[in-house]
Structure formats: structure tokens, C-alpha cells
Design an enzyme around this catalytic site. Structure first.
Site, PDB file in Angstrom:
ATOM      1  N   HIS A 127      53.440  87.002  92.084  1.00  0.00           N
ATOM      2  CA  HIS A 127      52.005  86.934  91.786  1.00  0.00           C
ATOM      3  C   HIS A 127      51.204  87.170  93.066  1.00  0.00           C
ATOM      4  CE1 HIS A 127      48.256  84.390  90.848  1.00  0.00           C
ATOM      5  NE2 HIS A 127      48.089  85.558  90.280  1.00  0.00           N
ATOM      6  N   CYS A 155      51.611  77.232  93.737  1.00  0.00           N
ATOM      7  CA  CYS A 155      50.299  77.821  94.046  1.00  0.00           C
ATOM      8  C   CYS A 155      49.484  78.103  92.782  1.00  0.00           C
ATOM      9  CB  CYS A 155      50.462  79.106  94.850  1.00  0.00           C
ATOM     10  SG  CYS A 155      51.159  78.841  96.489  1.00  0.00           S
ATOM     11  N   HIS A 156      50.109  78.777  91.810  1.00  0.00           N
ATOM     12  CA  HIS A 156      49.358  79.171  90.608  1.00  0.00           C
ATOM     13  C   HIS A 156      50.129  78.937  89.313  1.00  0.00           C
ATOM     14  CE1 HIS A 156      47.704  81.537  94.001  1.00  0.00           C
ATOM     15  NE2 HIS A 156      46.587  81.055  93.509  1.00  0.00           N
ATOM     16  N   GLY A 157      51.297  78.291  89.399  1.00  0.00           N
ATOM     17  CA  GLY A 157      51.994  77.871  88.194  1.00  0.00           C
ATOM     18  C   GLY A 157      52.961  78.865  87.567  1.00  0.00           C
ATOM     19  N   PRO A 171      51.194  83.535  85.708  1.00  0.00           N
ATOM     20  CA  PRO A 171      50.364  84.579  86.317  1.00  0.00           C
ATOM     21  C   PRO A 171      51.188  85.746  86.883  1.00  0.00           C
ATOM     22  CG  PRO A 171      49.825  82.424  87.253  1.00  0.00           C
ATOM     23  CD  PRO A 171      51.008  82.241  86.359  1.00  0.00           C
TER      24      PRO A 171
END
Length: 198
Positions: A127, A155-157, A171
Site C-alpha cells: 500500500h 499503518c493502514h490496516g 488498502p
């Protein structure tokens, strides 16, 4: 001896000396120029293969190595971990490894590896480049109630299974990358080189 003989001898000596000095000067100019074509030690190290001792990795455990300045994850999967892989296909974005540049041809399989028990991945989320964390246990996790083991990017899953394949709803669009590698022996892997291109 005539005047002409002295001049010719002197002229030959001067021409020879000038040519020699010119050749030496050209050498001094050429050496840095030619050296600029040779990669620096730092550049060589950045692309150099990395040898990793994998003999002490316990089943279910992972170690982190480094290659080209990036983390490389090497995990030894148990039979239970391998048995869970086929049942995850419906939950994954790319269970068939359709982005072929994400792994060498020998890792284009469900285990994404040369040897089923060993997975070798670049530890860089596809990502935005964070380092996913290893969560090997099969147990409910805050980020996935039906977790079967793998990597979770804090960080963003983004979530990845134990073959580095990305889950739907993450993501990240692509699976984790498998670098080229080969086994020097049963206990040593060389990252950055493979038998097919060695």
C-alpha cells in the site's frame, strides 16, 4: 657532426618527451573518467545478494533479514498453517497470484515458495511501504475475528495471509512481493539470486 644532425636528434628527443608527458597526462584524465563507470562499493552493496542462516527458525517463527535496504521476512510454516491456505481463497483479492512480477515463477503457487514450509517475502506493505507485523497464531484478532495467521500492517490496516496474499477490504492492492532467492544449503538461503539466473 653537422648542425642538421644535432637539430634532428634534439627534435626527436623533444617529440618523444612531449609524447610521453602527453600520454601520462591522458592517463591522469582517463582514470577518473573510466572509474566513474564502475559502480561504487555502496552501490554494489545495495544490490548484493544476502546470505541468511535459516537453520534455527522454529516452526511458526519468523526472522527478519535485510536485502537492498529492505526488510525480508523468512517464516517457517507449520503443517496446520499450510493446511489453512486453500480455505482462504474467497477472502483474498488475488489468490491466484495474477500479478506475475510479484513473485518468481518458482513461487507462483499457493505457498508462494520453493519449499512449502518456508515463506520468504519483502517486509514492505504494497500500500504505502510500511512494515507489516507478523501474527502467526490462529485466533481472533481485533483486526480480523476469523484470523488464520499472517501479517497485519499497523499503518493502514492491510492484512496478508501466511503466503503474503492480500485480503479483500485491505488498502493494499497487491500481494507482498517474493524476492528472488535460492538455497545454498538446507540451512542457508541467498536472497537476491536464484538458480535459474545464477
Amino acid at each position: 657532426m653537422s648542425q642538421d644532425g644535432v637539430n634532428k636528434g634534439r627534435r626527436t628527443l623533444l617529440l618523444g618527451a612531449t609524447a610521453a608527458v602527453g600520454a601520462v597526462g591522458a592517463g591522469f584524465v582517463a582514470v577518473p573518467f573510466v572509474k566513474s563507470w564502475v559502480p561504487s562499493e555502496r552501490a554494489k552493496a545495495a544490490g548484493a545478494p544476502a546470505k541468511v542462516d535459516i537453520s534455527k527458525i522454529e516452526p511458526g517463527a519468523m526472522l527478519t533479514a535485510e536485502w537492498r535496504g529492505k526488510p525480508v521476512y523468512i517464516a517457517r510454516r507449520t503443517q496446520e498453517m499450510l493446511d489453512n491456505l486453500p480455505g482462504l481463497a474467497e477472502r483474498l483479492k488475488d489468490p491466484e497470484n495474477t500479478v506475475k512480477e510479484q513473485q518468481p515463477a518458482y513461487a507462483d503457487n499457493i505457498t508462494r515458495s520453493r519449499k512449502p514450509e518456508l515463506i520468504i517475502l519483502l517486509g514492505v506493505c504494497t500500500h504505502l511501504g510500511c512494515a507489516p507485523k507478523y501474527h502467526a497464531e490462529v485466533k481472533p484478532e481485533p483486526f480480523d475475528a476469523n484470523w488464520k495467521g499472517g501479517w497485519f500492517c499497523p499503518c493502514h490496516g492491510s492484512r496478508f495471509d501466511l503466503s503474503g496474499r492480500v485480503f479483500k477490504g485491505s488498502p493494499a492492492a497487491k500481494n507482498l512481493e517474493v524476492p528472488p532467492y535460492m538455497f545454498e544449503s538446507d540451512g542457508v538461503v541467498v536472497i537476491g539470486v536464484d538458480e535459474e539466473k545464477a
